[in-house]
Design a protein around this motif. Structure first.
Motif, PDB file in Angstrom:
ATOM      1  N   ALA A  34      -7.400 142.490  11.273  1.00  0.00           N
ATOM      2  CA  ALA A  34      -6.263 141.659  11.402  1.00  0.00           C
ATOM      3  C   ALA A  34      -5.995 140.315  12.309  1.00  0.00           C
ATOM      4  N   GLY A  35      -7.338 140.897  13.895  1.00  0.00           N
ATOM      5  CA  GLY A  35      -7.171 139.362  14.429  1.00  0.00           C
ATOM      6  C   GLY A  35      -7.490 138.187  13.519  1.00  0.00           C
ATOM      7  N   VAL A  36      -8.513 138.794  12.793  1.00  0.00           N
ATOM      8  CA  VAL A  36      -9.260 138.212  12.416  1.00  0.00           C
ATOM      9  C   VAL A  36      -8.439 136.701  10.842  1.00  0.00           C
ATOM     10  N   GLY A  37      -7.865 137.525  10.942  1.00  0.00           N
ATOM     11  CA  GLY A  37      -7.440 137.670   9.410  1.00  0.00           C
ATOM     12  C   GLY A  37      -5.780 137.336   9.839  1.00  0.00           C
ATOM     13  N   SER A  38      -5.899 137.708  10.651  1.00  0.00           N
ATOM     14  CA  SER A  38      -4.087 136.009  11.092  1.00  0.00           C
ATOM     15  C   SER A  38      -4.132 134.997  11.273  1.00  0.00           C
ATOM     16  N   ALA A  39      -5.439 134.713  11.476  1.00  0.00           N
ATOM     17  CA  ALA A  39      -5.771 133.315  11.977  1.00  0.00           C
ATOM     18  C   ALA A  39      -6.056 133.049  10.703  1.00  0.00           C
ATOM     19  N   MET A  40      -6.562 132.953   9.863  1.00  0.00           N
ATOM     20  CA  MET A  40      -7.070 132.755   8.361  1.00  0.00           C
ATOM     21  C   MET A  40      -5.509 132.232   7.799  1.00  0.00           C
ATOM     22  N   GLY A  41      -4.678 133.888   7.873  1.00  0.00           N
ATOM     23  CA  GLY A  41      -3.362 133.343   7.356  1.00  0.00           C
ATOM     24  C   GLY A  41      -2.426 132.008   8.252  1.00  0.00           C
ATOM     25  N   THR A  42      -2.526 131.756   8.724  1.00  0.00           N
ATOM     26  CA  THR A  42      -1.843 130.201   9.573  1.00  0.00           C
ATOM     27  C   THR A  42      -3.059 129.272   8.722  1.00  0.00           C
ATOM     28  N   ASP A  43      -3.861 129.691   8.860  1.00  0.00           N
ATOM     29  CA  ASP A  43      -4.783 128.903   8.111  1.00  0.00           C
ATOM     30  C   ASP A  43      -4.417 128.406   6.965  1.00  0.00           C
ATOM     31  N   LYS A  44      -4.579 128.856   6.327  1.00  0.00           N
ATOM     32  CA  LYS A  44      -3.904 128.911   4.455  1.00  0.00           C
ATOM     33  C   LYS A  44      -2.315 128.982   4.499  1.00  0.00           C
ATOM     34  N   LEU A  45      -1.438 129.178   4.966  1.00  0.00           N
ATOM     35  CA  LEU A  45       0.089 129.018   5.430  1.00  0.00           C
ATOM     36  C   LEU A  45       0.222 127.572   5.782  1.00  0.00           C
ATOM     37  N   GLU A  46      -0.857 126.883   6.482  1.00  0.00           N
ATOM     38  CA  GLU A  46      -0.626 125.356   6.982  1.00  0.00           C
ATOM     39  C   GLU A  46       0.050 125.242   8.218  1.00  0.00           C
ATOM     40  N   ALA A  47       0.881 126.597   9.068  1.00  0.00           N
ATOM     41  CA  ALA A  47       1.521 126.996  10.068  1.00  0.00           C
ATOM     42  C   ALA A  47       1.239 126.063  10.958  1.00  0.00           C
ATOM     43  N   ASP A  48       2.339 125.200  11.650  1.00  0.00           N
ATOM     44  CA  ASP A  48       2.096 124.702  12.708  1.00  0.00           C
ATOM     45  C   ASP A  48       1.680 125.367  14.150  1.00  0.00           C
ATOM     46  N   ALA A  49       0.891 124.023  14.241  1.00  0.00           N
ATOM     47  CA  ALA A  49       0.032 124.793  15.756  1.00  0.00           C
ATOM     48  C   ALA A  49       0.729 125.608  16.656  1.00  0.00           C
ATOM     49  N   LEU A  50       1.935 125.288  16.634  1.00  0.00           N
ATOM     50  CA  LEU A  50       2.737 126.465  17.814  1.00  0.00           C
ATOM     51  C   LEU A  50       2.599 127.642  17.930  1.00  0.00           C
ATOM     52  N   VAL A  51       3.610 127.795  16.138  1.00  0.00           N
ATOM     53  CA  VAL A  51       3.466 129.198  15.770  1.00  0.00           C
ATOM     54  C   VAL A  51       2.038 129.650  14.912  1.00  0.00           C
ATOM     55  N   ALA A  52       1.041 128.940  15.137  1.00  0.00           N
ATOM     56  CA  ALA A  52       0.521 129.248  14.749  1.00  0.00           C
ATOM     57  C   ALA A  52      -0.112 130.222  15.858  1.00  0.00           C
ATOM     58  N   LEU A  53      -0.495 129.668  16.668  1.00  0.00           N
ATOM     59  CA  LEU A  53      -1.282 130.307  18.387  1.00  0.00           C
ATOM     60  C   LEU A  53       0.152 131.771  18.416  1.00  0.00           C
ATOM     61  N   PHE A  54       1.267 131.167  18.444  1.00  0.00           N
ATOM     62  CA  PHE A  54       2.474 132.368  18.430  1.00  0.00           C
ATOM     63  C   PHE A  54       2.203 133.533  17.948  1.00  0.00           C
TER      64      PHE A  54
END
Length: 249
Positions: A34-54
């Motif tokens: 879940a932890g690494v998957g969430s990081a990979m998901g935010t990268d794939k979606l190209e989320a804003d840095a602050l949104v990705a961190l949250f």
């Protein structure tokens, strides 16, 4: 003063040890997935840095709280630094700790290899120091953050005298999320050598990797030693009868 119990190789023959190792593998696997998957998901979606961190902070907070809640068999360590902190406090033997560390690393690696496959070969993002953050700063970040994590584990889970006892898993998850929000932009806020090991192994990128062993292990060990010897000084933890007592007993 709490003493580190060495344990014996005979512990490997105990059924409860193997049950604990199986549960520890499952809970660590699901945590890293879940932890690494969430990081990979935010990268794939190209989320804003602050949104990705949250998003990453929330994902880690939730999965930590749930996996620890289900750790009545193994203790739900999920983390070599937590195991070391409990070892330094006399709650688990050295022999069992080594078995836990191997178990946690294997689980983290398995979770990351599966994520790489399920994502179609996406890179598993590693923990590394941000631009402008030196090695010493990174180590200190990880020491402080992991100390905070282990102090919370002791205060809300190990020490049953507190009024917040029973809320320990949830509160520990909150601390993990808060620490990621605080340190994620600087050191990555690993607090967990296994969580850093899995992505580094799968991507074969070991940049700054030693920081995520030295910092968390120092922070976890210090927190366990200090809390046990200054705040639970009237309790005796040896000998250790069962693995489930390692965190919840």
């Amino acid at each position: 003063m709490a003493k580190i119990a060495l344990g014996t190789t005979g512990e490997a023959a105990l059924p409860e040890v193997w049950r604990a190792l199986v549960v520890e593998f499952i809970t660590t696997f699901l945590f890293v997935f879940a932890g690494v998957g969430s990081a990979m998901g935010t990268d794939k979606l190209e989320a804003d840095a602050l949104v990705a961190l949250f998003a990453v902070a929330v994902a880690h907070a939730l999965v930590v709280a749930v996996m620890i809640s289900g750790g009545h068999i193994s203790g739900g360590h999920l983390n070599p630094a937590v195991t070391l902190g409990l070892l330094c406090g006399g709650h688990i033997t050295l022999f069992r700790s080594v078995l836990y560390w191997i178990d946690q690393l294997l689980a983290a690696a398995a979770a990351c290899y599966l994520l790489e496959y399920l994502s179609g070969g996406l890179t598993t993002p590693i923990h590394s120091l941000a631009s402008g953050v030196g090695y010493l700063q990174g180590v200190i970040w990880e020491i402080v953050l992991t100390f905070s994590l282990l102090f919370t584990v002791y205060a809300t889970i190990v020490d049953k005298r507190g009024s917040l006892y029973g809320l320990g898993p949830t509160l520990t998850g909150f601390v993990v999320g808060a620490n990621i929000l605080a340190g994620g932009a600087f050191s990555g806020a690993s607090m967990n050598p296994a969580r850093s090991f899995g992505p580094a192994l799968v991507s074969w990128n070991w940049t700054d990797h030693w920081v995520y062993w030295v910092g968390p292990l120092i922070g976890g060990g210090l927190a366990g030693f200090i809390y046990e010897n200054f705040f639970i000084i009237e309790q005796t933890h040896l000998p250790i009868p069962t693995v489930e007592d390692a965190l919840l007993g």
